[in-house]
Write a protein that holds these residues in place. Sequence first.
Motif, PDB file in Angstrom:
ATOM      1  N   LEU A 353     -13.162 -12.743  15.543  1.00 33.53           N
ATOM      2  CA  LEU A 353     -13.161 -13.654  14.400  1.00 33.53           C
ATOM      3  C   LEU A 353     -12.292 -13.116  13.265  1.00 33.53           C
ATOM      4  N   ARG A 354     -12.360 -11.794  13.054  1.00 34.17           N
ATOM      5  CA  ARG A 354     -11.563 -11.189  12.002  1.00 34.17           C
ATOM      6  C   ARG A 354     -10.068 -11.341  12.296  1.00 34.17           C
ATOM      7  N   LYS A 355      -9.719 -11.198  13.566  1.00 31.55           N
ATOM      8  CA  LYS A 355      -8.319 -11.381  13.951  1.00 31.55           C
ATOM      9  C   LYS A 355      -7.874 -12.821  13.683  1.00 31.55           C
ATOM     10  N   GLN A 356      -8.744 -13.778  14.016  1.00 34.13           N
ATOM     11  CA  GLN A 356      -8.403 -15.178  13.758  1.00 34.13           C
ATOM     12  C   GLN A 356      -8.214 -15.438  12.266  1.00 34.13           C
ATOM     13  N   GLU A 357      -9.081 -14.838  11.445  1.00 38.15           N
ATOM     14  CA  GLU A 357      -8.953 -15.022  10.007  1.00 38.15           C
ATOM     15  C   GLU A 357      -7.633 -14.433   9.499  1.00 38.15           C
ATOM     16  N   ILE A 358      -7.263 -13.280  10.066  1.00 35.29           N
ATOM     17  CA  ILE A 358      -5.992 -12.664   9.668  1.00 35.29           C
ATOM     18  C   ILE A 358      -4.831 -13.570  10.053  1.00 35.29           C
ATOM     19  N   ASN A 359      -4.906 -14.145  11.261  1.00 35.36           N
ATOM     20  CA  ASN A 359      -3.831 -15.049  11.693  1.00 35.36           C
ATOM     21  C   ASN A 359      -3.747 -16.278  10.798  1.00 35.36           C
ATOM     22  N   LYS A 416      -3.041  -6.657   1.275  1.00 32.60           N
ATOM     23  CA  LYS A 416      -3.337  -5.234   1.453  1.00 32.60           C
ATOM     24  C   LYS A 416      -4.797  -4.936   1.120  1.00 32.60           C
ATOM     25  N   ILE A 417      -5.276  -5.542   0.043  1.00 25.37           N
ATOM     26  CA  ILE A 417      -6.682  -5.347  -0.335  1.00 25.37           C
ATOM     27  C   ILE A 417      -7.613  -5.861   0.765  1.00 25.37           C
ATOM     28  N   GLN A 418      -7.263  -7.028   1.325  1.00 23.99           N
ATOM     29  CA  GLN A 418      -8.094  -7.598   2.383  1.00 23.99           C
ATOM     30  C   GLN A 418      -8.098  -6.717   3.626  1.00 23.99           C
ATOM     31  N   ILE A 419      -6.921  -6.167   3.969  1.00 25.29           N
ATOM     32  CA  ILE A 419      -6.841  -5.284   5.141  1.00 25.29           C
ATOM     33  C   ILE A 419      -7.696  -4.038   4.928  1.00 25.29           C
ATOM     34  N   GLU A 420      -7.649  -3.470   3.718  1.00 20.82           N
ATOM     35  CA  GLU A 420      -8.467  -2.286   3.425  1.00 20.82           C
ATOM     36  C   GLU A 420      -9.953  -2.616   3.520  1.00 20.82           C
ATOM     37  N   LYS A 421     -10.299  -3.781   3.020  1.00 13.40           N
ATOM     38  CA  LYS A 421     -11.704  -4.205   3.091  1.00 13.40           C
ATOM     39  C   LYS A 421     -12.155  -4.340   4.547  1.00 13.40           C
ATOM     40  N   ASN A 422     -11.287  -4.956   5.351  1.00 12.43           N
ATOM     41  CA  ASN A 422     -11.619  -5.107   6.778  1.00 12.43           C
ATOM     42  C   ASN A 422     -11.730  -3.752   7.470  1.00 12.43           C
ATOM     43  N   ARG A 423     -10.845  -2.816   7.063  1.00 13.61           N
ATOM     44  CA  ARG A 423     -10.882  -1.485   7.688  1.00 13.61           C
ATOM     45  C   ARG A 423     -12.188  -0.760   7.364  1.00 13.61           C
ATOM     46  N   PHE A 424     -12.646  -0.868   6.101  1.00 10.22           N
ATOM     47  CA  PHE A 424     -13.904  -0.222   5.735  1.00 10.22           C
ATOM     48  C   PHE A 424     -15.086  -0.851   6.476  1.00 10.22           C
ATOM     49  N   GLU A 425     -15.052  -2.166   6.613  1.00  4.35           N
ATOM     50  CA  GLU A 425     -16.122  -2.825   7.365  1.00  4.35           C
ATOM     51  C   GLU A 425     -16.135  -2.367   8.813  1.00  4.35           C
ATOM     52  N   LEU A 426     -14.940  -2.205   9.394  1.00  2.00           N
ATOM     53  CA  LEU A 426     -14.842  -1.740  10.772  1.00  2.00           C
ATOM     54  C   LEU A 426     -15.379  -0.327  10.922  1.00  2.00           C
ATOM     55  N   LEU A 427     -15.034   0.542   9.962  1.00  2.00           N
ATOM     56  CA  LEU A 427     -15.544   1.915  10.007  1.00  2.00           C
ATOM     57  C   LEU A 427     -17.069   1.942   9.884  1.00  2.00           C
ATOM     58  N   GLU A 428     -17.600   1.069   9.037  1.00  2.00           N
ATOM     59  CA  GLU A 428     -19.059   1.007   8.871  1.00  2.00           C
ATOM     60  C   GLU A 428     -19.740   0.561  10.160  1.00  2.00           C
TER      61      GLU A 428
END
Length: 645
Positions: A353-359, A416-428
Motif C-alpha cells: 500500500l505504501r508503494k502504491q501511495e508513493i506511485n 523527502k519528508i514523506q520518505i523519511e517518515k515512511n522509513r521511520f515507520e518501516l524501521l519501527e
Amino acid sequence: MIYLLCYLTVLLGACRQDQSSGNVAFYKRSVSVSLKPLINAAIFKAKDDPAAAIPLYEKALAAAKLHKDEVAQVKCYRMLVFYYSIYKNDFTHAIALSDASILLAKKINDPGTYSDLYASRAVAYSVAGKLNEAADASTTALQYLQQDKAPDSLKNFPLYNNLAVLHTQLGNYNLAVENANKFLKHYTPLKDTARMIGAYQTMSNAYYQANDTVNFRITARRAQALQRAYPDKTKEYIVNSLMVALYKSIKDYDSAKVVARQLLKSDSNMNTPRYFETLTQMMEIADHANDTAYAASILKRGIPMQQLLDENLLPLSLRKNVFDGYYNILKMTSDKELAKVCVEQAYRLSRELRKQEINKDLEKYEIERKKVMQENVLLSKDLQLTRKSNTITVLIMGAGLLALAGTAFLMSYRRKIQIEKNRFELLEKEQQWKQSKAVLEMQLVERTRIARELHDDLGASLTSIALSTELLKRKHPQLDTREIRIIAENATQMVDQMNQIVWTLNNNNDTLQSLLAYIRKFATGFMDDNGIEFTMHLPRFTSEHILNGSVRRNLFLTVKEALHNIVKHAQATSVTLKVTITETKQLILHLTDNGKGMTGQKEEMVSGNGLRNMKANIQTIGGTIIWLNNPGGGTGITVTYLLKT
C-alpha cells in the motif's frame, strides 16, 4: 469503507437518470428514426453485458455524427464515457470521449447538456481516483444545472449527493454536509424515500469521518428509520453498516454484534468483498469490546487464507484490514503462531500500500509538473504575441522560472519528508517484528524444555508404575489381578498419551515427513495387535512441508480415531492409507478398509461422538473430511488439508 459504498450507490444513480434530462427545448428533438434501432440495441445489450454494449454505442455514435444527430451523439457520448470508465477501466479513452462531448456541448449551447456531460466526466475522474478533478467537474455540472430552465423533474439533482460524497473523501466535511442537505431538501417534499435514505447516509458518513459523533448518531438513526419503513431493501446493507459503526461509537457492542450477524447472514458468499468487510467489522467489535468468546466464535469459521491471498478477488487495503483484524483477535485467544502469520501478511500488504501511495504521489507530481510547463509555454506565446519589451519579457520569464524552481523545490522537500517518515515507520515495524520473533523463539525453547521434562520425569514414573504392577502380579498371583490390570493398562495408556503430547510439543517434529512417520509407527503396531493387515502408500517428497504442532496433532488424532473405529466396528482384515500431495499443495489422506461399511444413514453416523470429534479436529485446522461406502465393500475416509507455502 462505508462512505465508499454510499458513493458508488450515488454515482450509479446519478449516471442513470432519465435521458430526457436537460433543457426541454433541446430534448424535444428526438433521435432520428434510422438511429433508434442502433441505440435501442446498445441499451438492450447493456442490461446483460455492459462491456459488450460499447461497440454498439460506438457504432451508433459514428452513425449519429454522419446524420448530424446531436441528440443521439449526446446520449452515446454519455454512455461511452461511463462504460469505458466503469467496465473497461480505460481512463485515457474516457477523458478523450469526454473532451469531444464538451466540444459538442459548446456547439449546442444548452445548460442541461453541459450539466449531463460534465457529470459523466466526473464519473471518469472518480473511477480513476482523481477526486479533486471529479469534484471540479461535479461543481461545474451543478453550476450549469442551476442555469437550466427545464422543470425540476427533468434535472439531475443527485449531482448534489455525488459532490457531497466526493467532498467526504477529500476531507471537506462541511461542504459534504451542505451539498447532502441540498439534495435532501429537494426530495423530502417529494417523499422520495430512496433518495432521502441516500442523503442521510452521505451526511452520516461525513459526520463519521469528521468524528462528529452527535450528528453522526442522529443522521444514522434517521437513515435506519426510513429504511425500516421502505419496502425496497437494496440499501439495507449500507444502512446496517452505518448502524454497526454507530453502536461501536457508543460502545453498545451487543447491538453491534446483532447487526453484524444480520449483515453476514445477508451475504455469506466468501468470494465477495462485502463478506470480508462485514467480517472486519465483527473482528473490530471483538477487539474494541475485548470479547474473547466472540473472537473465538469468529475464528470457528476458519481463516479463509485462500481468498485472502487471491490478489484478484479483494482490494489490497481490504486484505490488509482483514489480516489486522485476525491478528488482533488471535492475540486475544493466545494463538501466537497464527497471529504471527497474520501480522506478517498485514505487514507485507502495508508495504505494498505504501508503494502504491508513493506511485500516486509521483503521478500527482508529474501532473503538476506538466501543468507548470504548459503554463510556461502559454506564457511564452503570450509574451511573443504582445511584443513587450525585452526587459519585461526577461522579468516575466524569470518570475516563471523562479515559480517553477520554487514549486519543484517545495514538492521535492515535501517528498523527502514523506520518505523519511515512511522509513521511520518501516524501521519501527521491523523492530516490532524482531521482538515478536524473539518471543516466539523463547516459546519454542520453553516447549522443548517441557517436552523433555515430561519425557524424562513423568514418562519414567509412569513406566515404573506399569513395571511395578507386572512384578506385583508375578510375586503375588493370589491377589485379585483385576484392579492391578486396570492400573497397568491406565499407566500404559498414559505413557502413550504422554508420548503423543511430547511429540506434539517438540518443534523438531514440525514437518509433514515427521507426521507420516509417526502415523506409520502407530498404525503398524496397533493393527498388528488386532490382527489386521496395514499398508501405507507415501508420495515422493520434492521439498519439506512445515506443519505446526496443532495441525500435526489434529491430523494424527483423526487417523487414530478412524483406526479405532475400524477395529471396533468394521470387521475388516486389511486397511490401506494412501497419502497424496496435489500440484495445488493439497494434502490428501485416503483411508480404506475391506469391512462391512457404514450400515446406517451417513447423517446418523457422522452425528456420533467419535466421527463428530474427527470432523471438529479437521475443521479446526481449516480442512475437510468425507466418509463414503466403497463400491466393493468397506468404508473410505478422505481428509484434505491445504499445505502452507
